[in-house]
Write a protein that holds these residues in place. Structure first.
Motif, PDB file in Angstrom:
ATOM      1  N   ALA A  28      18.392  50.691  21.341  1.00 55.17           N
ATOM      2  CA  ALA A  28      18.502  51.924  22.124  1.00 55.17           C
ATOM      3  C   ALA A  28      17.595  51.973  23.362  1.00 55.17           C
ATOM      4  CB  ALA A  28      18.261  53.133  21.220  1.00 55.17           C
ATOM      5  N   GLY A 126      12.290  55.948  21.004  1.00 51.04           N
ATOM      6  CA  GLY A 126      13.199  56.368  19.941  1.00 51.04           C
ATOM      7  C   GLY A 126      12.534  56.308  18.582  1.00 51.04           C
ATOM      8  N   ASP A 156      14.707  60.052  21.800  1.00 53.44           N
ATOM      9  CA  ASP A 156      16.043  60.014  21.211  1.00 53.44           C
ATOM     10  C   ASP A 156      15.937  59.480  19.791  1.00 53.44           C
ATOM     11  OD1 ASP A 156      18.679  59.794  20.532  1.00 53.44           O
ATOM     12  OD2 ASP A 156      19.190  58.255  22.007  1.00 53.44           O
ATOM     13  N   ASN A 158      17.270  58.204  16.552  1.00 53.25           N
ATOM     14  CA  ASN A 158      18.504  57.676  15.975  1.00 53.25           C
ATOM     15  C   ASN A 158      18.324  57.508  14.469  1.00 53.25           C
ATOM     16  OD1 ASN A 158      20.231  57.266  18.270  1.00 53.25           O
ATOM     17  ND2 ASN A 158      18.839  55.652  18.916  1.00 53.25           N
ATOM     18  N   GLY A 246      26.174  52.216  22.129  1.00 53.17           N
ATOM     19  CA  GLY A 246      25.422  52.381  23.363  1.00 53.17           C
ATOM     20  C   GLY A 246      25.824  53.569  24.205  1.00 53.17           C
ATOM     21  N   ASP A 249      23.014  56.036  24.552  1.00 53.51           N
ATOM     22  CA  ASP A 249      21.938  55.481  25.377  1.00 53.51           C
ATOM     23  C   ASP A 249      22.315  55.516  26.859  1.00 53.51           C
ATOM     24  OD1 ASP A 249      20.665  54.874  22.963  1.00 53.51           O
ATOM     25  OD2 ASP A 249      21.686  52.946  22.846  1.00 53.51           O
TER      26      ASP A 249
END
Length: 307
Positions: A28, A126, A156, A158, A246, A249
């Motif tokens: 990411a 991330g 972010d 994940n 992706g 991202d």
């Protein structure tokens, strides 16, 4: 403006047919760095790869995108992290990882040029850089440095269940940077938000005093943005989906690239932030029309053509 991304970089093995897998660079934070660079921004990646064919493939791919890889360390001690990605009929993904001894996990603060962190206008990270205690320690130390240096911090989280010992451990760890005041821009998928609360608005009420911009991606429906106490739904374009790897991202890369032009965040108007998210939605959608993460990032002018 410098966008500095920190965290995992790996090889995505995408299941293209039967038992055939295709290798593509990913991870990411690396995808975000590649997107920022491809859109015309100045991006840096802080990570670690193995001194192997996959590590060299990653270095070459990121360099070709224009990412500054001077802080991507190559080690002989560990192998480059690998992820195996299988798609369903809708292009949605399931993952298997070879990461317990993956190179990105074992990057230490002393291996990093801290001046890159201190000079970041935006520092992005991330949650996969907190799955093990050793990389969590590095992450928290870099967050402290970025905050003390006045960087805008983007996060972010994940959720990849196979990388955590339990869902509770994952959720507790993923929310920690937000609750500790390390995050200005928070992006999550709707599925990740619903792990915490039954409703997106309920989750926003929980974190609204902690973050300045909260972004929620809704897949093919578009996204939501919460900014200055208000929420906005932003739709997206329709595309023929090939691979969603992706896409989130790519969305983040566009957001950070556009916001970096107008820092500090407080200078942004509501119309500006909605327009930025429109571009990000389109970038993510176009990314879904090709296989792989970094290879599928669209050109900036392609996004503008669909705006």
């Amino acid at each position: 403006m410098k966008v500095v991304c920190y965290g995992e970089v790996l090889i995505d093995f995408l299941n293209v047919k039967g038992n055939l897998f295709e290798a593509n660079p990913g991870g990411a934070p690396a995808n975000v760095a590649a997107a920022v660079a491809k859109f015309g921004g100045k991006s840096y990646l802080i990570s670690q790869v193995g001194n192997d064919i996959f590590g060299k493939m990653i270095i070459d791919s990121l360099s070709a995108c224009g990412v500054d890889i001077s802080n991507v360390k190559m080690t002989d001690e560990y192998f480059t992290t690998l992820a195996f990605v299988k798609l369903d009929s809708r292009g949605e993904r399931s993952f298997s990882f070879s990461r317990k001894y993956g190179a990105d996990v074992y990057l230490k603060v002393e291996d990093i040029d801290i001046n890159i962190v201190k000079s970041a206008d935006i520092f992005h990270f991330g949650s996969l850089s907190m799955t093990y205690e050793q990389n969590k320690r590095t992450t928290l130390e870099l967050l402290k440095i970025a905050r003390q240096s006045g960087s805008t911090i983007s996060y972010d989280p994940n959720y990849r269940s196979s990388l955590w010992e339990s869902q509770k451990k994952a959720l507790d760890t993923m929310i920690e940077p937000v609750e500790n005041g390390f995050v200005d821009i928070l992006k999550m998928s709707e599925e990740e938000v619903l792990l915490y609360e039954k409703d997106v608005n309920d989750f926003y009420n929980r974190i609204k005093d902690k973050v300045k911009i909260f972004l929620v991606t809704l897949g093919e429906k578009g996204s939501m943005v919460f900014f200055k106490g208000k929420s906005y739904f932003v739709d997206t374009i329709k595309v023929d989906v090939v691979d969603t790897t992706g896409c989130g991202d790519c969305f983040v890369g566009m957001v950070l690239h556009e916001i970096s032009k107008s820092l500090p965040i407080e200078n942004l108007s509501e119309d500006e932030i909605v327009n930025i998210v429109k571009k990000a939605n389109i970038a993510g959608a176009l990314c879904a029309t090709k296989k792989g993460a970094i290879p599928a990032i669209p050109e900036y002018n392609q996004v503008l053509e669909r705006l």
